[in-house]
Motif scaffolding. Structure first.
Motif, mmCIF file in Angstrom:
data_model
loop_
_atom_site.group_PDB
_atom_site.id
_atom_site.type_symbol
_atom_site.label_atom_id
_atom_site.label_comp_id
_atom_site.label_asym_id
_atom_site.label_seq_id
_atom_site.Cartn_x
_atom_site.Cartn_y
_atom_site.Cartn_z
ATOM 1 N N VAL A 1 5.308 -6.517 -1.551
ATOM 2 C CA VAL A 1 6.434 -7.435 -1.345
ATOM 3 C C VAL A 1 5.947 -8.879 -1.198
ATOM 4 C CG1 VAL A 1 6.526 -7.165 1.182
ATOM 5 C CG2 VAL A 1 8.616 -7.729 -0.088
ATOM 6 N N GLY A 2 4.707 -9.044 -0.726
ATOM 7 C CA GLY A 2 4.195 -10.402 -0.541
ATOM 8 C C GLY A 2 3.613 -11.020 -1.802
ATOM 9 N N SER A 3 3.601 -10.271 -2.905
ATOM 10 C CA SER A 3 2.940 -10.766 -4.114
ATOM 11 C C SER A 3 3.790 -11.810 -4.827
ATOM 12 C CB SER A 3 2.655 -9.604 -5.068
ATOM 13 O OG SER A 3 3.863 -9.136 -5.639
ATOM 14 N N THR B 1 6.366 1.758 1.384
ATOM 15 C CA THR B 1 5.265 2.041 2.313
ATOM 16 C C THR B 1 5.385 1.131 3.533
ATOM 17 O OG1 THR B 1 3.695 0.395 1.471
ATOM 18 C CG2 THR B 1 3.704 2.521 0.353
ATOM 19 N N GLY B 2 4.587 1.440 4.551
ATOM 20 C CA GLY B 2 4.534 0.592 5.739
ATOM 21 C C GLY B 2 5.582 0.965 6.772
ATOM 22 N N LEU C 1 9.464 -9.133 5.788
ATOM 23 C CA LEU C 1 8.310 -8.403 5.242
ATOM 24 C C LEU C 1 7.365 -9.336 4.494
ATOM 25 C CD1 LEU C 1 9.934 -5.092 3.916
ATOM 26 C CD2 LEU C 1 8.401 -5.328 5.864
ATOM 27 N N ARG C 2 7.918 -10.263 3.719
ATOM 28 C CA ARG C 2 7.070 -11.225 2.996
ATOM 29 C C ARG C 2 6.138 -11.946 3.968
ATOM 30 N NH1 ARG C 2 6.713 -12.708 -2.579
ATOM 31 N NH2 ARG C 2 7.266 -14.891 -2.241
ATOM 32 N N GLU C 3 6.682 -12.242 5.155
ATOM 33 C CA GLU C 3 5.939 -12.965 6.177
ATOM 34 C C GLU C 3 4.986 -12.051 6.944
ATOM 35 O OE1 GLU C 3 5.006 -16.490 7.779
ATOM 36 O OE2 GLU C 3 6.564 -16.225 6.244
ATOM 37 N N GLU C 4 5.536 -10.937 7.440
ATOM 38 C CA GLU C 4 4.806 -10.139 8.429
ATOM 39 C C GLU C 4 4.054 -8.948 7.846
ATOM 40 O OE1 GLU C 4 7.841 -8.993 11.184
ATOM 41 O OE2 GLU C 4 8.292 -11.080 11.753
ATOM 42 N N GLU C 5 4.513 -8.445 6.723
ATOM 43 C CA GLU C 5 3.896 -7.234 6.180
ATOM 44 C C GLU C 5 3.803 -7.337 4.649
ATOM 45 O OE1 GLU C 5 5.742 -3.751 8.054
ATOM 46 O OE2 GLU C 5 4.689 -2.484 6.598
ATOM 47 N N PRO C 6 3.101 -8.386 4.172
ATOM 48 C CA PRO C 6 3.098 -8.652 2.724
ATOM 49 C C PRO C 6 2.487 -7.512 1.905
ATOM 50 C CG PRO C 6 1.474 -10.029 3.856
ATOM 51 C CD PRO C 6 2.295 -9.371 4.919
ATOM 52 N N GLU C 7 1.702 -6.655 2.570
ATOM 53 C CA GLU C 7 1.071 -5.534 1.851
ATOM 54 C C GLU C 7 2.012 -4.350 1.667
ATOM 55 O OE1 GLU C 7 -3.093 -5.597 1.619
ATOM 56 O OE2 GLU C 7 -1.837 -7.242 0.916
ATOM 57 N N ALA C 8 3.181 -4.390 2.309
ATOM 58 C CA ALA C 8 4.133 -3.289 2.131
ATOM 59 C C ALA C 8 4.562 -3.234 0.667
ATOM 60 C CB ALA C 8 5.347 -3.483 3.030
ATOM 61 N N VAL C 9 4.672 -2.011 0.157
ATOM 62 C CA VAL C 9 5.088 -1.828 -1.234
ATOM 63 C C VAL C 9 6.597 -1.620 -1.269
ATOM 64 C CG1 VAL C 9 4.951 -0.260 -3.216
ATOM 65 C CG2 VAL C 9 2.867 -0.924 -1.994
ATOM 66 N N VAL C 10 7.250 -2.319 -2.192
ATOM 67 C CA VAL C 10 8.688 -2.115 -2.383
ATOM 68 C C VAL C 10 8.933 -1.611 -3.807
ATOM 69 C CG1 VAL C 10 9.421 -3.808 -0.677
ATOM 70 C CG2 VAL C 10 9.030 -4.535 -3.032
ATOM 71 N N VAL C 11 10.005 -0.847 -3.968
ATOM 72 C CA VAL C 11 10.408 -0.360 -5.284
ATOM 73 C C VAL C 11 11.585 -1.208 -5.745
ATOM 74 C CG1 VAL C 11 11.275 1.618 -6.588
ATOM 75 C CG2 VAL C 11 9.643 1.970 -4.727
ATOM 76 N N ALA C 12 11.468 -1.761 -6.946
ATOM 77 C CA ALA C 12 12.480 -2.690 -7.459
ATOM 78 C C ALA C 12 13.294 -2.016 -8.568
ATOM 79 C CB ALA C 12 11.799 -3.947 -7.991
ATOM 80 N N VAL D 1 0.548 7.549 -21.625
ATOM 81 C CA VAL D 1 1.402 7.639 -20.437
ATOM 82 C C VAL D 1 0.507 7.484 -19.212
ATOM 83 C CG1 VAL D 1 2.895 9.136 -19.057
ATOM 84 C CG2 VAL D 1 3.174 9.022 -21.554
ATOM 85 N N SER D 2 0.887 6.581 -18.328
ATOM 86 C CA SER D 2 0.121 6.336 -17.107
ATOM 87 C C SER D 2 1.072 6.392 -15.918
ATOM 88 C CB SER D 2 -0.537 4.956 -17.172
ATOM 89 O OG SER D 2 0.458 3.942 -17.187
ATOM 90 N N SER D 3 0.495 6.545 -14.715
ATOM 91 C CA SER D 3 1.368 6.697 -13.544
ATOM 92 C C SER D 3 1.587 5.400 -12.772
ATOM 93 C CB SER D 3 0.782 7.739 -12.589
ATOM 94 O OG SER D 3 -0.337 7.206 -11.915
ATOM 95 N N ASP D 4 0.563 4.519 -12.729
ATOM 96 C CA ASP D 4 0.580 3.375 -11.805
ATOM 97 C C ASP D 4 0.607 3.875 -10.357
ATOM 98 O OD1 ASP D 4 0.361 0.630 -11.396
ATOM 99 O OD2 ASP D 4 2.512 0.260 -11.455
ATOM 100 N N GLY D 5 0.280 5.125 -10.150
ATOM 101 C CA GLY D 5 0.431 5.759 -8.831
ATOM 102 C C GLY D 5 -0.619 5.326 -7.821
ATOM 103 N N GLY D 6 -0.303 5.558 -6.575
ATOM 104 C CA GLY D 6 -1.252 5.300 -5.491
ATOM 105 C C GLY D 6 -1.200 3.889 -4.953
ATOM 106 N N VAL D 7 -0.328 3.054 -5.508
ATOM 107 C CA VAL D 7 -0.307 1.653 -5.078
ATOM 108 C C VAL D 7 0.082 1.567 -3.594
ATOM 109 C CG1 VAL D 7 2.046 1.283 -5.952
ATOM 110 C CG2 VAL D 7 0.554 -0.660 -5.635
ATOM 111 N N GLY D 8 -0.726 0.830 -2.839
ATOM 112 C CA GLY D 8 -0.481 0.675 -1.407
ATOM 113 C C GLY D 8 -0.938 1.861 -0.575
ATOM 114 N N SER D 9 -1.707 2.778 -1.181
ATOM 115 C CA SER D 9 -2.219 3.965 -0.460
ATOM 116 C C SER D 9 -1.148 4.614 0.413
ATOM 117 C CB SER D 9 -3.428 3.584 0.405
ATOM 118 O OG SER D 9 -4.422 3.003 -0.394
ATOM 119 N N PRO D 10 -0.086 5.156 -0.192
ATOM 120 C CA PRO D 10 1.038 5.679 0.599
ATOM 121 C C PRO D 10 0.660 6.864 1.473
ATOM 122 C CG PRO D 10 1.270 6.248 -1.734
ATOM 123 C CD PRO D 10 0.113 5.309 -1.642
ATOM 124 N N LYS D 11 1.259 6.891 2.661
ATOM 125 C CA LYS D 11 1.099 8.049 3.550
ATOM 126 C C LYS D 11 1.980 9.183 3.050
ATOM 127 C CE LYS D 11 0.036 5.802 7.947
ATOM 128 N NZ LYS D 11 0.508 4.414 7.788
#
Ligand SMILES: [Zn+2]
Length: 472
Positions: free
Chosen positions: A263-265, A286-287, A302-313, A332-342
C-alpha cells in the motif's frame, strides 16, 4: 531389489518438449528421472510406488514470477498447487547477496526449488544509496549497481529484475547499463513495467526498447496486472509486434483480475484517480488489518503507518485474461507470496493459480489444450530461464513431477473478504521435488525439504548460444 527411489505407474505422461501425451511408467533415482517406459515395474523395485492410473503425470510447474523468496509458508502453498520450482527476486525486490541466499536454501533445504533474479528497484538501488524512488541514480551509483548485478549473475542469478513502477525516477541510462550486464551473459531482464492501466501499453513499449538497444532477452512481467484493466488488446499488440519482428521477447501473466502489492508503494501515489476507482475497491491482504475492506481513512493511515501491508486492488477485468492466454509466448505465473502472508491471509494466487489454469481455462472453457497448458508452465519457462534439466519428463531430467486428476483439479482459494486466500486446491495429488514426495494425496509431507537452489552459470553470449534461452 530396490532399483528406484520412486516409481509413478500408469499415468498419462505429458512431455511438452517432445509433444508426448501417452500412458507410461516413470522411474527416478537420486533425484533424476531414469526411465520412462511401458515395461511393468514391480512395486518391490522401488522405495515409493504411486499408482497414477487415470491421472496426468506432468513436469512440475515452474513459476517464473513469484515472491516466495525463501519464505517457507508460501513455498508450501506453492507445492500444494503443483509448483516444484519458484523463481523469485521479481519486480526489483530481492535479497542480496544472491549467492549467500541460495547457499542457505541448499544448507537448510526448502520444500521446492528456488531460483532468483537480482532486483534493481528496491535492492540494488538501496545498496548504492539511491533511496529516493522519484530521483534517478547518479552515474557513480549506476556503475556500482552494475558491479553488484555482475556479482549476482556470477553467483547464479538467472537475470536482473526491474520494478519500474516502484521507482518512477529510474532513468533510461540506469536501465540500459544494467540490462547490458544481463545481455552479456544472455540472461533475462524481467520487467514490471513503469506504468499500468492507461499507461501500460506505452510502458511495454519502453520495456521492448531495452531488448532493442541491448539485446537482452526480455520477460514482460504479470501482463494481466499491467494492462488487464481494459487495455489488454493494446498491450498485447505491443508485445505481438515485438515477437513478430523477431525480438527476444516473452511474457507471463497471472489468472486473476485484482492485483496485490504494498500500500505504501508508488503504485498507489495517485490512487484512486488513476483507475477511476474508489478506496473501497481495495481489500487489505496482509498485516494488522488483513481481511478488511479499505476506506479513505484506512488507506492514508496504512500508507503512513504500515506501508508494507499488501492490498488487493479490484481494478481489473477478468474477461481480458483469456486474451493474454491466447498468445503462445505467454507463460502463466502466480506473482504469489508477495508480503510473505501469514496463514489465512494473502491473495488467492498464492494457492490457486495453476489449478485454475487447468480447471477453468482447460477443462471448463477449453481455451487451451492440456498439452499447451502444461507447456506454458513447464517447458516454456524452463527454456526461457536456460534450465535444461527442468520442464521435461525424460531420462536425465530432474525428477520434478506433479500428478493431478484432470477431472477434479480445481482452485478453491478466493480473495480476502470473499473466501480463504490460501486454501489448497482439489485434484493435485502428488508432487515430487528432486525425486522426493513433498505432497502426498493432496497433503504436505511434513519435514520434506528436497528443494535446492536453481542457478545458472555465466557464459558470455555467442551466436548460436550454447544453451539457448530462446523458446521459439
Ligand atoms: Zn510486479
Amino acid at each position: 531389489m530396490r532399483m528406484y527411489d520412486i516409481v509413478i505407474r500408469g499415468g498419462t505422461v505429458i512431455d511438452p518438449e517432445g509433444g508426448l501425451v501417452t500412458v507410461a511408467n516413470v522411474a527416478a533415482r537420486d533425484g533424476v528421472i531414469v526411465r520412462v517406459t511401458r515395461e511393468e515395474i514391480p512395486p518391490c523395485e522401488s522405495a515409493e510406488f504411486i499408482d497414477a492410473t487415470g491421472k496426468v503425470v506432468s513436469p512440475g510447474f515452474i513459476d517464473i514470477h513469484a515472491h516466495v523468496d525463501g519464505y517457507e509458508y508460501s513455498a508450501r502453498c506453492m507445492a500444494l498447487q503443483g509448483v516444484t520450482t519458484t523463481i523469485g527476486g521479481n519486480c526489483g525486490i530481492s535479497p542480496f547477496p544472491i549467492g549467500a541466499f541460495l547457499d542457505e536454501i541448499d544448507a537448510k533445504g526448502f520444500p521446492i526449488n528456488q531460483g532468483m533474479f537480482v532486483g534493481h528497484s528496491f535492492m540494488l538501488r538501496e545498496k548504492v544509496g539511491a533511496v529516493n524512488r522519484y530521483a534517478p541514480a547518479t552515474r557513480d551509483q549506476i556503475a556500482q549497481m552494475c558491479d553488484l548485478a555482475e556479482q549476482a549473475l556470477s553467483e547464479g542469478a538467472l537475470g536482473i529484475s526491474f520494478g519500474l513502477e516502484y521507482s518512477p525516477g529510474t532513468s533510461w541510462e540506469e536501465i540500459v547499463r544494467l540490462a547490458r550486464v544481463a545481455a552479456r551473459y544472455g540472461k533475462l531482464v524481467a520487467v514490471h513495467a513503469r506504468a499500468d492501466g492507461w499507461g501500460g501499453p506505452g510502458a511495454f513499449r519502453e520495456a521492448i526498447r531495452i531488448t532493442e538497444e541491448t539485446g537482452a532477452p526480455l520477460q514482460v512481467s504479470h501482463v494481466a496486472y499491467m494492462v488487464g484493466m481494459g487495455m489488454m488488446a493494446e498491450g498485447l499488440s505491443v508485445l505481438d509486434d515485438a515477437v513478430e519482428r523477431g525480438l527476444d521477447v516473452t511474457a507471463d501473466s497471472g489468472l486473476y483480475h485484482a492485483f496485490a502489492t504494498f500500500v505504501g508503494s508508488a503504485v498507489f501515489d495517485d490512487w484512486p484517480q488513476k483507475y477511476g476507482a474508489s478506496f473501497e475497491d481495495l481489500t487489505i491482504a496482509t498485516g494488522s488489518h488483513a481481511g478488511a475492506r479499505c476506506d479513505r481513512d484506512l488507506f492514508y493511515r496504512l500508507r503512513e503507518e504500515e506501508p508494507e501491508a499488501v492490498v488487493v486492488a479490484f481494478v481489473g477485468r477478468e474477461d481480458e485474461i483469456p486474451q493474454a492466454l491466447s498468445r503462445p509466448y505467454m507463460m502463466v505465473s502466480s506473482d504469489g507470496g508477495v508480503g510473505s502472508p501469514k496463514p489465512g491471509t494473502g491473495h488467492p494466487q498464492d494457492a490457486g493459480t495453476f489449478p485454475k489454469l487447468f480447471s477453468r481455462y482447460v477443462r471448463e472453457e477449453g481455451r487451451l489444450t492440456l498439452l499447451e497448458a502444461v507447456r506454458r508452465v513447464t517447458a516454456l519457462p524452463a527454456k526461457r530461464l536456460g534450465l535444461v534439466t527442468k520442464g521435461t519428463i525424460r531420462p536425465g531430467a530432474d525428477a520434478d513431477i506433479v500428478v493431478f486428476d484432470p477431472k477434479r483439479i480445481k482452485d478453491r482459494s478466493d480473495y480476502p473478504g470473499f473466501g480463504v486466500p490460501d486454501v489448497p486446491p482439489d485434484g493435485i495429488e502428488y508432487v515430487v521435488v528432486n525425486g522426493v514426495l513433498v505432497v502426498d494425496r493432496g497433503h504436505i509431507v511434513e519435514g520434506a525439504r528436497p528443494g535446492r537452489s536453481v542457478r545458472r552459470q555465466n557464459s558470455i553470449w555467442e551466436y548460436p548460444p550454447d544453451d539457448s534461452t530462446r523458446p521459439f
